[in-house]
Design an enzyme around this catalytic site. Structure first.
Site, PDB file in Angstrom:
ATOM      1  CG  HIS A  10      -1.684  -1.383   1.236  1.00 53.36           C
ATOM      2  ND1 HIS A  10      -2.771  -1.708   0.464  1.00 53.36           N
ATOM      3  CD2 HIS A  10      -1.394  -2.503   1.958  1.00 53.36           C
ATOM      4  CE1 HIS A  10      -3.138  -2.965   0.705  1.00 53.36           C
ATOM      5  NE2 HIS A  10      -2.317  -3.475   1.615  1.00 53.36           N
ATOM      6  CD  GLU A  24      -2.073  -3.660   4.886  1.00 52.32           C
ATOM      7  OE1 GLU A  24      -3.278  -3.403   4.681  1.00 52.32           O
ATOM      8  OE2 GLU A  24      -1.469  -4.618   4.354  1.00 52.32           O
ATOM      9  CG  HIS A  79       0.536  -6.838   2.302  1.00 53.49           C
ATOM     10  ND1 HIS A  79      -0.346  -5.961   1.715  1.00 53.49           N
ATOM     11  CD2 HIS A  79       1.483  -7.133   1.362  1.00 53.49           C
ATOM     12  CE1 HIS A  79       0.034  -5.731   0.464  1.00 53.49           C
ATOM     13  NE2 HIS A  79       1.141  -6.425   0.220  1.00 53.49           N
ATOM     14  CD  GLU A 142      -1.806 -10.163   4.577  1.00 49.00           C
ATOM     15  OE1 GLU A 142      -1.826  -9.217   5.409  1.00 49.00           O
ATOM     16  OE2 GLU A 142      -2.296 -10.069   3.437  1.00 49.00           O
TER      17      GLU A 142
END
Ligand SMILES: [Zn+2]
Length: 303
Positions: A10, A24, A79, A142
């Site tokens: 992102h 995030e 992430h 993640e």
């Protein structure tokens, strides 16, 4: 040279998952930078490129294109999860070979150590863009759930983000068998030191440099100092100076160098005192007492 492409998920107008006061995109950037710095500071034979190093917007295809054009050896995408779960999981593209699975194993194993109090959600496979479109082996992590209180609290700690980033680096290094650098650049090399000096009230770098016959720059370099500021109680490493400090014994005959300026007690050395022969009466760490003139003189000022 092993080329590692690190991709903080992102960024810019895309914050990723947002909850518990966290975004995030901020967490992934921090973790990625810690991973990059740890790789570059601790291992040789490795290059690192990041898809972004600040809060900028970048499409997924721009990221994979960049890694492909750079001919990266590995693509590591970072992430933070969301959706109400807890713990750590990693992904590779479905059906990849053992080499990519090994990279996943190495990174997953190291990062999971940091998440030791959390659930290991497993090594998974998914058809994600960055895993599919990158030509090199690729893994996506993640790192906890931003919308789960326990995970979010964990991710609010900068030192935890550092540990997560460094664990990514260690996993990557393990996979590529990267060689550890012999010494970390931030630490002074031991073989250039002759000892340490503890700063006392009233000390200046100039004064200490005079005492040991080294330059201010040599002391700063040996201790990684960026300014001339020192503080009382600080331990300084004193490097070997340009002039050799020979051993002096009681009874030795010595002369005061013409370059000498001050007695060890601070007074100016008059010129007529220099060049004459004196007898050493007493020896201390950096100075000697000269019998004929009853004065303490620094060893570095003697010949
Ligand atoms: Zn994400």
């Amino acid at each position: 040279m092993v080329r590692i492409f690190i991709d903080p998920g992102h960024g810019g107008t895309d914050p990723g998952a947002v909850a518990n006061g966290l975004k995030e995109k901020d967490l992934t950037l921090k973790i990625a930078k810690y991973a990059r710095d740890f790789l570059l500071n601790n291992y040789s034979g490795v290059q690192v490129k990041m898809s972004r190093t600040s809060d900028t917007t970048k499409s997924l295809s721009a990221r994979t294109k960049e890694a492909n054009n750079w001919n990266a050896d590995a693509y590591v995408s970072i992430h933070i999860n969301a959706g109400g779960g807890t713990g750590f999981e990693s992904y590779v593209y479905p059906g990849v070979g053992s080499s990519t699975k090994n990279l996943q194993n190495d990174v997953h194993g190291e990062v999971m150590k940091v998440f030791s109090g959390f659930r290991d959600r497993g090594k998974k496979q998914e058809n994600y863009h960055v895993l599919r479109e990158s030509k090199m082996k690729a893994v996506l992590t993640e790192n906890g759930f931003i919308d789960t209180k326990k995970d979010a609290e964990f991710l609010k700690s900068e030192s935890n983000l550092k540990k997560i980033g460094e664990a990514h680096a260690v996993g990557i290094a393990k996979h590529f068998n990267l060689k550890k650098k012999s010494s970390s650049p931030s630490k002074p090399k031991e073989n250039t030191s002759t000892g340490t000096y503890t700063v006392k009230p009233g000390d200046t770098l100039w004064g200490i440099s005079q005492k040991y016959g080294v330059t201010i720059e040599q002391i700063k370099e040996a201790n990684g100092l960026t300014s001339d500021t020192i503080y009382v109680g600080q331990k300084l490493i004193i490097p070997i100076g340009g002039c050799d400090v020979r051993e002096f014994k009681v009874g030795d005959k010595v002369k005061i160098k013409s370059s000498a300026t001050h007695y060890a007690t601070g007074q100016t050395i008059p010129n007529w005192v220099k060049g004459q022969t004196y007898t050493i009466q007493q020896v201390k760490s950096d100075r000697v007492l000269l019998k004929e003139i009853i004065s303490w003189v620094y060893k570095k000022d003697l010949e």
